[in-house]
Design a protein around this motif. Structure first.
Motif, PDB file in Angstrom:
ATOM      1  N   LEU A  16      25.293   7.691   8.795  1.00  0.00           N
ATOM      2  CA  LEU A  16      25.775   6.987   9.988  1.00  0.00           C
ATOM      3  C   LEU A  16      25.290   7.676  11.255  1.00  0.00           C
ATOM      4  CD1 LEU A  16      27.570   4.832  11.286  1.00  0.00           C
ATOM      5  CD2 LEU A  16      29.505   6.425  11.077  1.00  0.00           C
ATOM      6  N   VAL A  17      25.387   9.008  11.260  1.00  0.00           N
ATOM      7  CA  VAL A  17      24.911   9.762  12.434  1.00  0.00           C
ATOM      8  C   VAL A  17      23.413   9.553  12.626  1.00  0.00           C
ATOM      9  CG1 VAL A  17      24.604  12.067  13.403  1.00  0.00           C
ATOM     10  CG2 VAL A  17      26.744  11.477  12.252  1.00  0.00           C
ATOM     11  N   SER A  18      22.673   9.597  11.513  1.00  0.00           N
ATOM     12  CA  SER A  18      21.224   9.374  11.595  1.00  0.00           C
ATOM     13  C   SER A  18      20.910   7.970  12.114  1.00  0.00           C
ATOM     14  CB  SER A  18      20.581   9.577  10.226  1.00  0.00           C
ATOM     15  OG  SER A  18      20.793  10.889   9.751  1.00  0.00           O
ATOM     16  N   TRP A  31      32.884  10.072  -0.558  1.00  0.00           N
ATOM     17  CA  TRP A  31      32.023   8.989  -0.066  1.00  0.00           C
ATOM     18  C   TRP A  31      31.841   9.085   1.448  1.00  0.00           C
ATOM     19  CZ3 TRP A  31      33.252   5.249   3.526  1.00  0.00           C
ATOM     20  CH2 TRP A  31      32.294   4.245   3.709  1.00  0.00           C
ATOM     21  N   LEU A  32      32.971   9.453   2.141  1.00  0.00           N
ATOM     22  CA  LEU A  32      32.908   9.546   3.591  1.00  0.00           C
ATOM     23  C   LEU A  32      31.961  10.653   4.025  1.00  0.00           C
ATOM     24  CD1 LEU A  32      34.054   8.447   6.235  1.00  0.00           C
ATOM     25  CD2 LEU A  32      35.884  10.147   6.086  1.00  0.00           C
ATOM     26  N   TRP A  33      32.035  11.807   3.319  1.00  0.00           N
ATOM     27  CA  TRP A  33      31.146  12.927   3.659  1.00  0.00           C
ATOM     28  C   TRP A  33      29.680  12.564   3.375  1.00  0.00           C
ATOM     29  CZ3 TRP A  33      32.007  16.716   6.788  1.00  0.00           C
ATOM     30  CH2 TRP A  33      33.298  17.178   6.989  1.00  0.00           C
ATOM     31  N   ASP A  34      29.484  11.762   2.339  1.00  0.00           N
ATOM     32  CA  ASP A  34      28.110  11.343   2.033  1.00  0.00           C
ATOM     33  C   ASP A  34      27.607  10.291   3.034  1.00  0.00           C
ATOM     34  OD1 ASP A  34      28.051  13.014  -0.139  1.00  0.00           O
ATOM     35  OD2 ASP A  34      28.651  11.459  -1.576  1.00  0.00           O
ATOM     36  N   PHE A  35      28.565   9.486   3.573  1.00  0.00           N
ATOM     37  CA  PHE A  35      28.174   8.383   4.460  1.00  0.00           C
ATOM     38  C   PHE A  35      27.952   8.841   5.895  1.00  0.00           C
ATOM     39  CE2 PHE A  35      29.411   4.903   7.349  1.00  0.00           C
ATOM     40  CZ  PHE A  35      28.442   3.972   6.999  1.00  0.00           C
ATOM     41  N   ILE A  36      28.727   9.872   6.334  1.00  0.00           N
ATOM     42  CA  ILE A  36      28.661  10.304   7.744  1.00  0.00           C
ATOM     43  C   ILE A  36      27.251  10.732   8.162  1.00  0.00           C
ATOM     44  CG2 ILE A  36      29.387  12.144   9.310  1.00  0.00           C
ATOM     45  CD1 ILE A  36      32.198  11.842   8.222  1.00  0.00           C
ATOM     46  N   PRO A  37      26.521  11.532   7.354  1.00  0.00           N
ATOM     47  CA  PRO A  37      25.164  11.914   7.791  1.00  0.00           C
ATOM     48  C   PRO A  37      24.261  10.703   8.021  1.00  0.00           C
ATOM     49  CG  PRO A  37      25.892  13.328   6.005  1.00  0.00           C
ATOM     50  CD  PRO A  37      26.899  12.234   6.104  1.00  0.00           C
TER      51      PRO A  37
END
Length: 278
Positions: free
Chosen positions: A25-27, A17-23
């Motif tokens: 969040l960065v965007s 979930w974190l790997w899916d959420f980070i992009p």
């Protein structure tokens, strides 16, 4: 992991979930930074545009605040959407939040509507001297929710637009000229015609007093201790107070120099002596 209450499967789900959420969040952070930068550029462009165009200053201020607020709301929506919130869910959340905020901020919404009414009907503009809600002052700023006045004593008065748009407003600057009405009491043994002529000569010798309509002096009251004369003349709004104070002071000097007294309030008291009756 087990000490933290997380199994390997739960940990793997969290990492996924974190790997899916980070992009996202960065965007979202990038959109927020770029959006703020773009809004600042648009704001500067709006200021330059309004400066070049000879629009009403009140309209410029209102449109600038409204567009700036609208752009910031749009940016927040884009950022939240980028974080993974569905548009339909966001609309529902905003609708519910809007209803709650609307009920909680009825006064602010009324002030916003009042600002729109003031902008549309233009009962006054920046620079006008007005009286409203028991306050007199020069209009300094008209924003979305409030109107700011500089009072005679240079205090800043902030009036909510909701009440202001629904209250009585006296605009002293709109017509360009004002009529003064100075009342002066003279004694009963004075020559009224002479007193009236002295006052007329005083105003007629002043070039800044408007001669159309002509100045007049009339008797308005036969009081207990004096005859009340009313000196009425017209002058330009920006010169009103200077002429008023000068005329008031000179009127007293000239009347007294011509032997016309301005009496103090007085009453005649008659005493009767009665014999004691036994």
């Amino acid at each position: 992991m087990e000490k933290l209450g997380l199994t390997n499967e739960n940990w793997d789900q969290f990492v996924k979930w974190l790997w899916d959420f980070i992009p996202g969040l960065v965007s979202a952070i990038i959109i927020l930074i770029v959006g703020i930068w773009v809004i600042n550029i648009i704001s500067r462009m709006l200021r330059k545009f309004f400066k070049k165009k000879d629009y009403d200053e009140t309209l410029e201020k209102f449109l600038y605040d409204f567009l700036n607020l609208g752009l910031k709301v749009l940016l927040v929506v884009l950022v939240v959407t980028q974080l993974g919130v569905q548009s339909s869910s966001l609309v529902a959340i905003l609708g519910a939040a809007g209803l709650a905020v609307g009920l909680a901020l009825q006064g602010s919404l009324a002030n916003f509507a009042g600002g729109v009414l003031i902008l549309f009907f233009k009962p006054f503009k920046i620079g006008d001297f007005i009286e409203a809600q028991g306050i007199q002052g020069t209009v300094k700023e008209i924003s979305i929710f409030t109107t700011k006045l500089n009072t005679f004593g240079n205090q800043l008065a902030i009036l909510p637009n909701g009440k202001l748009s629904n209250d009585n407003i006296i605009n002293y600057s709109e017509e360009g000229k004002r009529r003064d009405n100075i009342t002066i009491g003279v004694s009963y043994d004075s020559d009224i015609k002479k007193a009236k002529q002295v006052l007329l000569d005083l105003v007629n010798e002043q070039d800044k007093i408007v001669q159309d309509p002509l100045p007049v002096v009339v008797v308005t009251e036969l009081g207990d201790s004096a005859i009340t004369l009313s000196l009425r003349y017209w002058t330009l709004t920006e010169e009103f107070w200077d002429i008023h104070f000068y005329t008031l002071e000179e009127a007293k000097k000239r009347l007294e120099s011509d032997g016309i007294s301005i009496p103090f309030p007085q009453r005649d008291i008659h005493l009767y002596q009665h014999e004691n009756i036994k």
